[in-house]
Design a protein around this motif. Structure first.
Motif, PDB file in Angstrom:
ATOM      1  N   GLY A 126       0.811  -1.209   0.000  1.00  0.00           N
ATOM      2  CA  GLY A 126       0.000   0.000   0.000  1.00  0.00           C
ATOM      3  C   GLY A 126       0.843   1.258   0.000  1.00  0.00           C
ATOM      4  N   LYS A 127       1.909   1.280   0.794  1.00  0.00           N
ATOM      5  CA  LYS A 127       2.811   2.430   0.840  1.00  0.00           C
ATOM      6  C   LYS A 127       3.460   2.664  -0.517  1.00  0.00           C
ATOM      7  N   THR A 128       3.865   1.577  -1.156  1.00  0.00           N
ATOM      8  CA  THR A 128       4.469   1.700  -2.482  1.00  0.00           C
ATOM      9  C   THR A 128       3.486   2.311  -3.470  1.00  0.00           C
ATOM     10  N   LEU A 129       2.264   1.833  -3.450  1.00  0.00           N
ATOM     11  CA  LEU A 129       1.262   2.308  -4.394  1.00  0.00           C
ATOM     12  C   LEU A 129       0.839   3.746  -4.116  1.00  0.00           C
ATOM     13  N   ASP A 130       0.891   4.160  -2.863  1.00  0.00           N
ATOM     14  CA  ASP A 130       0.473   5.509  -2.505  1.00  0.00           C
ATOM     15  C   ASP A 130       1.550   6.555  -2.795  1.00  0.00           C
ATOM     16  N   GLY A 131       2.753   6.099  -3.090  1.00  0.00           N
ATOM     17  CA  GLY A 131       3.839   7.017  -3.421  1.00  0.00           C
ATOM     18  C   GLY A 131       4.329   6.778  -4.836  1.00  0.00           C
ATOM     19  N   ASP A 132       5.600   7.057  -5.056  1.00  0.00           N
ATOM     20  CA  ASP A 132       6.171   6.830  -6.386  1.00  0.00           C
ATOM     21  C   ASP A 132       7.377   5.894  -6.328  1.00  0.00           C
ATOM     22  N   ASP A 133       7.434   5.057  -5.281  1.00  0.00           N
ATOM     23  CA  ASP A 133       8.527   4.096  -5.155  1.00  0.00           C
ATOM     24  C   ASP A 133       8.602   3.209  -6.399  1.00  0.00           C
ATOM     25  N   TYR A 134       9.819   2.967  -6.856  1.00  0.00           N
ATOM     26  CA  TYR A 134      10.139   2.066  -7.971  1.00  0.00           C
ATOM     27  C   TYR A 134       9.689   2.597  -9.332  1.00  0.00           C
ATOM     28  N   ALA A 135       9.191   3.824  -9.395  1.00  0.00           N
ATOM     29  CA  ALA A 135       8.848   4.391 -10.703  1.00  0.00           C
ATOM     30  C   ALA A 135      10.097   4.486 -11.585  1.00  0.00           C
ATOM     31  N   ASP A 136      11.208   4.907 -10.980  1.00  0.00           N
ATOM     32  CA  ASP A 136      12.453   5.002 -11.740  1.00  0.00           C
ATOM     33  C   ASP A 136      12.923   3.630 -12.208  1.00  0.00           C
ATOM     34  N   ALA A 137      12.690   2.603 -11.401  1.00  0.00           N
ATOM     35  CA  ALA A 137      13.114   1.248 -11.769  1.00  0.00           C
ATOM     36  C   ALA A 137      12.350   0.760 -12.996  1.00  0.00           C
ATOM     37  N   VAL A 138      11.056   1.078 -13.051  1.00  0.00           N
ATOM     38  CA  VAL A 138      10.256   0.692 -14.223  1.00  0.00           C
ATOM     39  C   VAL A 138      10.793   1.393 -15.464  1.00  0.00           C
ATOM     40  N   ARG A 139      11.050   2.685 -15.359  1.00  0.00           N
ATOM     41  CA  ARG A 139      11.558   3.442 -16.503  1.00  0.00           C
ATOM     42  C   ARG A 139      12.937   2.952 -16.929  1.00  0.00           C
ATOM     43  N   GLU A 140      13.754   2.588 -15.959  1.00  0.00           N
ATOM     44  CA  GLU A 140      15.087   2.069 -16.292  1.00  0.00           C
ATOM     45  C   GLU A 140      14.984   0.758 -17.065  1.00  0.00           C
ATOM     46  N   ASP A 141      14.048  -0.114 -16.675  1.00  0.00           N
ATOM     47  CA  ASP A 141      13.832  -1.355 -17.420  1.00  0.00           C
ATOM     48  C   ASP A 141      13.428  -1.052 -18.852  1.00  0.00           C
ATOM     49  N   GLU A 142      12.529  -0.093 -19.015  1.00  0.00           N
ATOM     50  CA  GLU A 142      12.044   0.241 -20.358  1.00  0.00           C
ATOM     51  C   GLU A 142      13.144   0.884 -21.196  1.00  0.00           C
ATOM     52  N   ASP A 143      13.985   1.683 -20.568  1.00  0.00           N
ATOM     53  CA  ASP A 143      15.119   2.267 -21.293  1.00  0.00           C
ATOM     54  C   ASP A 143      16.114   1.182 -21.689  1.00  0.00           C
ATOM     55  N   ARG A 144      16.343   0.230 -20.798  1.00  0.00           N
ATOM     56  CA  ARG A 144      17.269  -0.864 -21.107  1.00  0.00           C
ATOM     57  C   ARG A 144      16.724  -1.711 -22.256  1.00  0.00           C
TER      58      ARG A 144
END
Length: 214
Positions: A156-174
Motif C-alpha cells: 500500500g505504501k508503495t502504491l500511494d507514493g512513487d517508489d520504484y517508478a524510476d526502476a520501471v523506466r530504467e527497465d524500459e530504457d534498457r
C-alpha cells in the motif's frame, strides 16, 4: 560454474507472456545448470497511455484500436486460449481488462527486493488471464501482493507514493537499448536475445549457449 542471468521483459496483461513463462520454466527444469540461473523480471508496458480506470474487454480494445471485428477477435482469443491450455494454463480472456500496468510493475520491483518477484508475477498473470482482475486497482494489487507473500502495508505504501517508478523506466530504457520491442523477450547473459513464446527447445539451447565461454 558462474551464475547466468536471464532477463525477461513482460507485461502482466500480455497473455503470450504467461505462455512464454511456462515454456521458459520447462526449459529451465531440464537445464543441467539450473541452480546457477538467476531470473530477473523486467518491466514493459504494452500501452503506457492506457487509463487506470478503463473498463474495456480485449475484444473491444482490438475493435477500437485495430478495427478487428468482434467475430475475428473471438477467433484470435480462442487460439491464444488453446495455446495456453497446451501449457496447462486456464484462460478466460473474455473477463480480462487490459488496464494501465505501471503500478503493477512498480510492485513487481518491490517483490523482487523481497525475493518474491516470481510468485507475484505468476499471481498477476493468473489474475489477469483467468480471473478478470483489474491490475490497476490499488486494493486488488494489495490483495494479490499479500497472497504472494508481500506485506500489505508495504504494498500500500508503495502504491500511494512513487517508489520504484524510476526502476520501471530504467527497465524500459534498457529494453530500448537492447532492441527489445515486443514481449515476452528473453535476454540470456546479456548476449542472446529472443522474443515471443519460443519453443522449449529454443530456450534450452540459449541456456546452454550462455554457459559456453565467449
Amino acid at each position: 560454474m558462474n551464475e547466468i542471468t536471464v532477463e525477461i521483459w513482460s507485461d502482466v496483461i500480455c497473455p503470450w507472456c504467461f505462455i512464454g513463462k511456462r515454456k521458459f520454466e520447462a526449459a529451465l527444469a531440464d537445464f543441467e545448470h539450473r541452480d546457477s540461473v538467476r531470473v530477473r523480471w523486467r518491466s514493459f508496458e504494452l500501452d503506457p497511455t492506457t487509463p487506470k480506470d478503463i473498463d474495456e474487454t480485449i475484444a473491444e480494445r482490438m475493435l477500437r484500436r485495430q478495427g478487428i471485428p468482434p467475430e475475428h477477435a473471438a477467433q484470435l482469443l480462442a487460439g491464444v486460449t488453446a495455446t495456453a491450455a497446451a501449457e496447462g494454463l486456464e484462460y478466460h480472456l473474455d473477463k480480462a481488462r487490459p488496464v494501465n500496468t505501471f503500478d503493477a510493475h512498480r510492485v513487481v520491483h518491490l517483490a523482487a527486493d523481497r525475493d518474491l518477484a516470481e510468485p507475484f508475477q505468476e499471481r498477476l498473470m493468473r489474475a489477469y488471464t483467468a480471473e478478470g482482475a483489474s491490475l490497476a486497482d490499488r486494493d486488488t494489487l494489495v490483495r494479490l501482493g499479500t497472497e504472494s507473500g508481500l506485506d500489505a502495508a508495504e504494498v500500500g505504501k508503495t502504491l500511494d507514493g512513487d517508489d520504484y517508478a524510476d526502476a520501471v523506466r530504467e527497465d524500459e530504457d534498457r529494453a530500448a537499448r537492447l532492441g527489445v520491442s515486443a514481449v515476452p523477450s528473453f535476454v540470456f547473459a546479456e548476449t542472446y536475445v529472443t522474443s515471443g513464446a519460443q519453443p522449449v527447445e529454443t530456450l534450452t539451447d540459449l541456456l546452454r549457449r550462455s554457459t559456453v565461454p565467449r
